[in-house]
Design a protein around this motif. Structure first.
Motif, PDB file in Angstrom:
ATOM      1  N   ASP A   7       3.918  64.572 -51.205  1.00  0.00           N
ATOM      2  CA  ASP A   7       4.983  64.305 -52.173  1.00  0.00           C
ATOM      3  C   ASP A   7       5.978  65.461 -52.231  1.00  0.00           C
ATOM      4  OD1 ASP A   7       3.632  62.012 -52.650  1.00  0.00           O
ATOM      5  OD2 ASP A   7       3.016  62.496 -54.700  1.00  0.00           O
ATOM      6  N   ILE A  10       8.256  65.195 -49.236  1.00  0.00           N
ATOM      7  CA  ILE A  10       9.198  64.088 -49.423  1.00  0.00           C
ATOM      8  C   ILE A  10      10.347  64.534 -50.329  1.00  0.00           C
ATOM      9  CG2 ILE A  10       9.479  61.887 -50.636  1.00  0.00           C
ATOM     10  CD1 ILE A  10       8.411  61.346 -47.961  1.00  0.00           C
ATOM     11  N   GLY A  14      14.211  64.898 -49.242  1.00  0.00           N
ATOM     12  CA  GLY A  14      15.225  64.123 -49.952  1.00  0.00           C
ATOM     13  C   GLY A  14      16.337  64.994 -50.491  1.00  0.00           C
ATOM     14  N   SER A  62      15.328  63.074 -56.047  1.00  0.00           N
ATOM     15  CA  SER A  62      14.320  63.923 -55.406  1.00  0.00           C
ATOM     16  C   SER A  62      13.877  65.073 -56.303  1.00  0.00           C
ATOM     17  CB  SER A  62      14.858  64.490 -54.086  1.00  0.00           C
ATOM     18  OG  SER A  62      15.109  63.460 -53.157  1.00  0.00           O
ATOM     19  N   ARG A  68       7.929  57.050 -55.563  1.00  0.00           N
ATOM     20  CA  ARG A  68       8.290  55.708 -55.082  1.00  0.00           C
ATOM     21  C   ARG A  68       9.807  55.480 -55.169  1.00  0.00           C
ATOM     22  NH1 ARG A  68       6.077  54.853 -60.132  1.00  0.00           N
ATOM     23  NH2 ARG A  68       7.372  53.709 -61.626  1.00  0.00           N
ATOM     24  N   ARG A  71      11.496  57.455 -52.235  1.00  0.00           N
ATOM     25  CA  ARG A  71      11.355  56.746 -50.953  1.00  0.00           C
ATOM     26  C   ARG A  71      12.194  55.469 -50.934  1.00  0.00           C
ATOM     27  NH1 ARG A  71       5.286  56.843 -48.736  1.00  0.00           N
ATOM     28  NH2 ARG A  71       6.477  56.590 -46.814  1.00  0.00           N
ATOM     29  N   ALA A  74      15.755  56.502 -50.315  1.00  0.00           N
ATOM     30  CA  ALA A  74      15.878  56.913 -48.911  1.00  0.00           C
ATOM     31  C   ALA A  74      15.968  55.693 -48.000  1.00  0.00           C
ATOM     32  CB  ALA A  74      14.681  57.781 -48.523  1.00  0.00           C
ATOM     33  N   MET A 117      11.527  59.278 -44.239  1.00  0.00           N
ATOM     34  CA  MET A 117      11.021  59.468 -45.599  1.00  0.00           C
ATOM     35  C   MET A 117      10.533  58.160 -46.209  1.00  0.00           C
ATOM     36  SD  MET A 117      14.036  61.883 -47.122  1.00  0.00           S
ATOM     37  CE  MET A 117      13.494  61.501 -48.792  1.00  0.00           C
ATOM     38  N   ALA A 118      11.207  57.075 -45.880  1.00  0.00           N
ATOM     39  CA  ALA A 118      10.955  55.801 -46.566  1.00  0.00           C
ATOM     40  C   ALA A 118       9.858  54.967 -45.927  1.00  0.00           C
ATOM     41  CB  ALA A 118      12.249  54.985 -46.624  1.00  0.00           C
ATOM     42  N   TRP A 119       9.745  55.015 -44.602  1.00  0.00           N
ATOM     43  CA  TRP A 119       8.900  54.046 -43.898  1.00  0.00           C
ATOM     44  C   TRP A 119       7.871  54.746 -43.021  1.00  0.00           C
ATOM     45  CZ3 TRP A 119      14.328  52.318 -42.322  1.00  0.00           C
ATOM     46  CH2 TRP A 119      14.945  51.635 -43.385  1.00  0.00           C
ATOM     47  N   SER A 124      10.135  53.962 -38.416  1.00  0.00           N
ATOM     48  CA  SER A 124      11.173  54.978 -38.233  1.00  0.00           C
ATOM     49  C   SER A 124      11.635  55.050 -36.778  1.00  0.00           C
ATOM     50  CB  SER A 124      10.645  56.348 -38.677  1.00  0.00           C
ATOM     51  OG  SER A 124      10.236  56.316 -40.024  1.00  0.00           O
TER      52      SER A 124
END
Length: 394
Positions: A7, A10, A14, A62, A68, A71, A74, A117-119, A124
Motif C-alpha cells: 500500500d 502504491i 500515485g 494518494s 482502493r 487504484r 489510477a 498501479m491499478a491492474w 499492465s
C-alpha cells in the motif's frame, strides 16, 4: 494479510505519477498549443482534459484516501490516456502536424505506470502493448509516412521506454508484496514459537505439580503420618491447582506473561537483533492472559516502530541507541520503544506517513483495550508507547 509495504508503494507511485503528469502538462503546454492550431477547436481542450485531468486527482487521493480509491483513479487515468488518443482521427487530418512527434506520443509511460498501479501484471503488459501501438499509429497518421519501417520504429521507441517504466513499477510493487508476505510468515512463525514455548512451560508446570503436590499428597496418605484434616486441606489445594490447569488447557490460543515476552522479543529481534529488550514485572504479572491475535497486533505495531526508527532516526557521525522496555502487571502490558536519534515534529507528520498513522496508531486503535502514543522532537529522539489492558480479550 496486512499489505502495509504494498500500500505504501502504491501511494508513493500515485503521488509521483500525479505530480509528474501535472509537470509534464505544464512543460508541454507550448507544444500542445502549437499543434492544436492544426486541429478542430474542440480537440485541444478535450485532449488536454482527458490526458492531464486526472493526474492532480491521483496525487490528491494518494495522500490520504483508501487504497482502493487510489487504484481506481489510477485505472481511470490509464484509460483516459487511450481515450485522448482515440480523439485524434476525429479532429486532425493525415499529416497535418509539422513536428517530430505528436505531444501525446511521449506520454505513454505515464499511462503505463498508472496501469501497473491499478491492474495485474498481465493486464499492465496488455495495456503497454495496446497504448504503444495506438501512440505509434497516431504518430504515423499525423506526422510520418506510413511504411513498415516507420511503424516498427515508432512502436519500438515508445514501447522500449514504456516497458522500462513498467518494469520499474512492477518490480517495486512485487518487492513490496514479497515484504508483506515475509512479514506475515515471520509473524506466524513467531506466534507458533511463542505457543510452543507456552505449551512447554505448561507441561513443566504440570510436571512440577504432579511431583510436588499429587505425589506428596499420596505419599503422606500412604504413610499415615499426617492428620486427616491436614491431608484433606492438602488434597483440596492440589485439586484446585489441577482444576486451574485443566481450565487453562482449553485456552491454547492464549499466551501467559512468559510466552508473550518471548513472542514480542522475537518480533523485535527478527528485525534487528542488536536492539535491547528489557522486561519489568509488577505484582500479579502471572495473571496476564494474552490472546495470540492481540500479541500479533502488538508485535506488528512494535515492529513498525522499530523499522521507522531504522529508516529515519539515523544521525550522521554517531550511533543511535534503541531500546524496548516491556512492563507487565496484573492483566496488562506496556511496551515502550525509544531511540535517541534524529526525532521529528509530531505535529507536522504528513498524512502519507502510514508507518505512524496506520501501522502503529491505527492498529492500536482497532485493538480492544489497546492504545498507542508517539512522542518526538527534532534532535531529541522518539518514544513509541503501546498499551494493552486486556479489555475484551476473551
Amino acid at each position: 494479510m496486512s499489505a502495509v509495504a504494498f500500500d505504501r508503494i502504491i501511494r508513493r507511485l500515485g503521488l509521483s505519477v500525479g505530480i509528474g503528469g501535472v509537470i509534464m502538462g505544464l512543460v508541454d503546454l507550448p507544444e500542445i498549443t502549437g499543434q492544436g492550431q492544426a486541429a478542430a477547436a474542440w480537440w485541444t481542450p478535450a485532449a488536454v482534459a482527458l490526458m492531464f485531468g486526472l493526474f492532480p486527482v491521483l496525487a490528491t487521493v494518494s495522500v490520504g484516501s483508501a487504497i482502493r480509491w487510489v487504484r481506481m483513479v489510477a485505472g481511470f487515468t490509464a484509460l483516459s490516456y487511450l481515450a485522448a488518443l482515440a480523439t485524434t482521427p476525429f479532429a486532425l487530418h493525415l499529416h497535418t502536424i509539422d513536428a517530430t512527434a505528436v505531444w501525446l506520443y511521449r506520454l505513454v509511460p505515464l499511462g503505463v505506470v498508472a496501469a501497473a498501479m491499478a491492474w495485474s501484471r498481465h493486464a499492465s503488459i496488455a495495456y503497454l502493448v495496446m497504448s504503444s501501438a495506438a501512440a505509434a499509429l497516431t504518430n504515423i497518421y499525423l506526422i510520418e509516412d506510413f511504411t513498415a519501417a516507420s511503424v516498427l520504429a515508432a512502436f519500438a521507441r515508445i514501447f522500449g521506454l514504456s516497458a522500462l517504466f513498467l518494469w520499474c513499477a512492477t518490480s517495486a510493487l512485487g518487492a513490496a508484496a514479497h515484504v508483506d508476505r515475509e512479514s506475515a510468515i515471520a509473524s506466524r512463525r513467531a506466534a507458533a514459537a511463542a505457543a510452543a514455548a507456552a505449551r512447554d512451560h505448561e507441561r513443566a508446570r504440570f510436571a512440577a505439580l504432579i511431583h510436588d503436590a499429587v505425589l506428596s499428597t499420596l505419599l503422606d496418605a500412604s504413610r499415615g503420618g499426617e492428620s486427616s484434616e491436614v491431608l484433606r486441606r492438602q488434597a483440596e489445594r492440589t485439586l484446585d491447582q489441577l482444576d486451574e490447569i485443566r481450565v487453562e488447557a482449553h485456552e491454547p490460543d492464549v499466551l501467559d506473561a512468559r510466552a508473550a515476552v518471548i513472542f514480542l522479543r522475537s518480533a523485535v529481534h527478527e528485525i534487528n537483533p542488536s536492539i535491547r529488550f528489557a522486561t519489568r514485572t509488577w505484582p500479579g504479572f502471572d495473571d496476564l492472559r494474552m490472546p495470540v491475535h492481540v500479541a500479533a497486533t502488538l508485535a506488528s505495531a512494535l515492529g513498525e516502530a522499530v523499522r521507522n526508527s531504522l529508516r529515519h532516526a539515523a544521525v550522521p557521525g554517531r550511533i543511535v541507541h534503541r531500546t524496548v522496555t516491556c512492563t507487565i502487571s496484573a492483566g496488562s502490558i506496556r511496551l515502550v520503544f525509544s531511540d535517541d536519534g534524529a526525532g521529528f515534529d509530531v505535529r507536522h507528520v504528513s498524512a502519507d506517513r502510514l508507518g505512524i498513522s496506520v501501522s502503529i496508531l491505527g492498529r492500536m486503535r482497532q485493538l480492544s483495550g489497546g492504545a498507542g502514543f508517539v512522542e518526538s522532537q527534532p534532535g531529541e529522539g522518539t518514544t513509541v508507547t503501546l498499551v494493552w489492558g486486556g479489555d475484551g480479550s476473551h
